[in-house]
Design a protein around this motif. Structure first.
Motif, mmCIF file in Angstrom:
data_model
loop_
_atom_site.group_PDB
_atom_site.id
_atom_site.type_symbol
_atom_site.label_atom_id
_atom_site.label_comp_id
_atom_site.label_asym_id
_atom_site.label_seq_id
_atom_site.Cartn_x
_atom_site.Cartn_y
_atom_site.Cartn_z
ATOM 1 N N VAL A 19 33.103 33.823 38.975
ATOM 2 C CA VAL A 19 33.693 34.940 38.247
ATOM 3 C C VAL A 19 33.341 36.255 38.937
ATOM 4 C CG1 VAL A 19 33.851 36.145 36.035
ATOM 5 C CG2 VAL A 19 33.523 33.655 36.084
ATOM 6 N N ARG B 188 37.780 36.822 29.676
ATOM 7 C CA ARG B 188 36.443 36.204 29.782
ATOM 8 C C ARG B 188 36.331 34.880 29.033
ATOM 9 N NH1 ARG B 188 33.982 41.856 28.712
ATOM 10 N NH2 ARG B 188 33.740 42.706 30.821
ATOM 11 N N ALA C 249 39.503 42.727 29.644
ATOM 12 C CA ALA C 249 38.488 41.768 30.081
ATOM 13 C C ALA C 249 38.057 40.844 28.949
ATOM 14 C CB ALA C 249 37.281 42.512 30.648
ATOM 15 N N ARG D 5 35.908 46.674 39.655
ATOM 16 C CA ARG D 5 36.228 47.926 38.952
ATOM 17 C C ARG D 5 37.636 48.351 39.355
ATOM 18 N NH1 ARG D 5 31.799 52.413 39.392
ATOM 19 N NH2 ARG D 5 33.040 53.182 37.629
ATOM 20 N N ASP E 263 41.379 46.777 33.253
ATOM 21 C CA ASP E 263 42.682 46.210 32.915
ATOM 22 C C ASP E 263 43.010 46.536 31.465
ATOM 23 O OD1 ASP E 263 44.952 44.631 32.570
ATOM 24 O OD2 ASP E 263 44.161 42.989 33.780
ATOM 25 N N GLU F 281 34.233 40.593 38.510
ATOM 26 C CA GLU F 281 34.805 41.605 37.627
ATOM 27 C C GLU F 281 34.889 42.929 38.383
ATOM 28 O OE1 GLU F 281 33.505 41.922 33.633
ATOM 29 O OE2 GLU F 281 33.394 39.751 33.305
ATOM 30 N N CYS G 18 37.779 33.101 39.076
ATOM 31 C CA CYS G 18 38.295 33.961 38.007
ATOM 32 C C CYS G 18 38.050 35.420 38.376
ATOM 33 C CB CYS G 18 37.609 33.659 36.675
ATOM 34 S SG CYS G 18 37.860 31.984 36.063
ATOM 35 N N ALA G 19 39.106 36.189 38.508
ATOM 36 C CA ALA G 19 39.004 37.626 38.770
ATOM 37 C C ALA G 19 39.423 38.373 37.518
ATOM 38 C CB ALA G 19 39.873 38.018 39.956
ATOM 39 N N ILE G 20 38.480 39.123 36.937
ATOM 40 C CA ILE G 20 38.705 39.809 35.667
ATOM 41 C C ILE G 20 38.493 41.304 35.889
ATOM 42 C CG2 ILE G 20 37.960 39.998 33.265
ATOM 43 C CD1 ILE G 20 36.810 37.142 33.548
ATOM 44 N N PRO G 21 39.551 42.077 36.124
ATOM 45 C CA PRO G 21 39.373 43.510 36.399
ATOM 46 C C PRO G 21 38.830 44.259 35.188
ATOM 47 C CG PRO G 21 41.709 42.937 36.275
ATOM 48 C CD PRO G 21 40.960 41.655 36.211
ATOM 49 N N GLU G 22 37.823 45.083 35.424
ATOM 50 C CA GLU G 22 37.159 45.804 34.335
ATOM 51 C C GLU G 22 38.080 46.798 33.638
ATOM 52 O OE1 GLU G 22 33.691 47.792 35.691
ATOM 53 O OE2 GLU G 22 32.550 45.956 36.094
#
Length: 343
Positions: free
Chosen positions: A311, A300, A296, A315, A291, A313, A285-289
């Motif tokens: 996971v 999440r 996020a 920047r 975005d 995250e 899981c790639a969750i850009p901060e």
């Protein structure tokens, strides 16, 4: 009653005028830029209707990338030095890209079930053996549903900037997107699609300040810098949108955004509930901060439901994580490391 401060009022006015000048300068500089994308598509190993499965070569496990239905697939193969797929092909992976194409006469009647349980599954069948499935943005939800349906075909799953709880950041805005859909019915009856301009207007509701901010920033950049080159390429991609089949628009914008059917456990594909907790495979899981399109806090909850999740995250923003000047360190390398760990 406090008297107005003339100096403060003048300062506020000058600040607004400066921002307007920067916005106009940024837009003008972008429109005058001569950049033209010259990347050639690799060969297709499967085609159906308007869709193609593009083979980027490489010697390693097959990784099938699933983009959004709304934007062109080539964000993952944007430009020289800015192609995640060509980079991965040189890092011990064998990437494929599912290019959905423009919705033709057949696709305009498609629902999400038609795309997932039909076209996506048939594209996967064209590759021998198990695959890693990687979905970007809306494509992550399509990939998630396919992985749940085909655990014997999908050995691992990657979810890149993938939304889940559409009401987590600002439920009022998401509901407004859903509430706008009845007004779009007349437009959709005309072409059996939700046109690009209508889509752009709806997504402006989600991030109303983003357009102005990015062009003001571009106004101050060195126009021959790598960052400016990448900005122009990404803006050209954003402008090269794709209309959405009317049944998909109703389900995605009315259901996901308006009713939050994903987080509510009410989204089904071919009758099967899309429940991430049922996944037994490894998940990245790639969750850009940074975005703003998929905050996020929306992504999440999806990662939290998955049992075997890795996971990160970075920047980065929604598009910058995939194709920005720092995308290799933000996403490409961590993803390649995860792929190698699967072997």
């Amino acid at each position: 009653m406090t008297e107005p401060d003339p100096a403060r009022a003048r300062a506020a006015l000058e600040g607004a005028l400066q921002a307007d000048r920067a916005l106009i300068a940024g837009i003008a500089a972008y429109r005058a830029d001569p950049y033209v994308r010259e990347m050639r598509d690799p060969p297709a190993v499967w085609e159906e209707g308007e869709s193609r499965l593009l083979d980027y070569g490489g010697s390693g496990p097959p990784v099938v990338f699933v983009p959004s239905l709304i934007n062109r697939a080539y964000i993952l193969d944007l430009m020289e030095g800015g192609s995640m797929l060509r980079w991965l092909a040189g890092q011990g992976a064998h990437p494929y890209l599912l290019d959905w194409g423009w919705p033709g006469e057949v696709e305009r009647g498609f629902s999400l079930t038609d795309y997932i349980a039909g076209r996506l599954e048939r594209a996967l069948a064209a590759i021998e053996g198990p695959v890693v499935l990687a979905g970007y943005c809306m494509g992550g939800l399509l990939a998630l549903a396919a992985a749940l349906r085909l655990p014997e075909k999908v050995s691992a799953l990657a979810l890149l900037a993938t939304p889940w709880d559409f009401h987590a950041a600002d439920p009022a805005i998401s509901r407004r997107v859903g509430e706008a859909m009845p007004a779009m019915e007349a437009v959709m009856r005309f072409s059996s699609t939700l046109p690009i301009d209508a889509l752009n207007a709806l997504f402006t509701l989600v991030d109303p300040h983003g357009v102005g901010a990015k062009y003001r920033d571009f106004a101050g950049q060195q126009k021959n810098s790598a960052r400016a080159r990448r900005f122009v390429a990404m803006e050209d991609w954003l402008a090269d949108g794709v209309p959405l089949a009317a049944p998909v628009a109703r389900e995605a914008l009315g259901g996901w955004y308006g009713a939050n059917t994903t987080a509510q456990g009410r989204w089904r594909v071919a009758g099967l509930a899309v429940d991430p907790a049922r996944l037994e495979m490894p998940v990245f899981c790639a969750i850009p901060e940074r975005d703003r399109l998929v905050p996020a806090v929306s992504a999440r909850p999806l990662a939290a439901l998955v049992k075997h999740a890795k996971v990160i995250e970075p920047r980065a923003g929604h598009i910058g994580m995939i194709a920005g000047t720092h995308a290799q360190t933000a996403l490409w390398q961590p993803f390649a490391d995860w792929l190698q760990g699967l072997c």
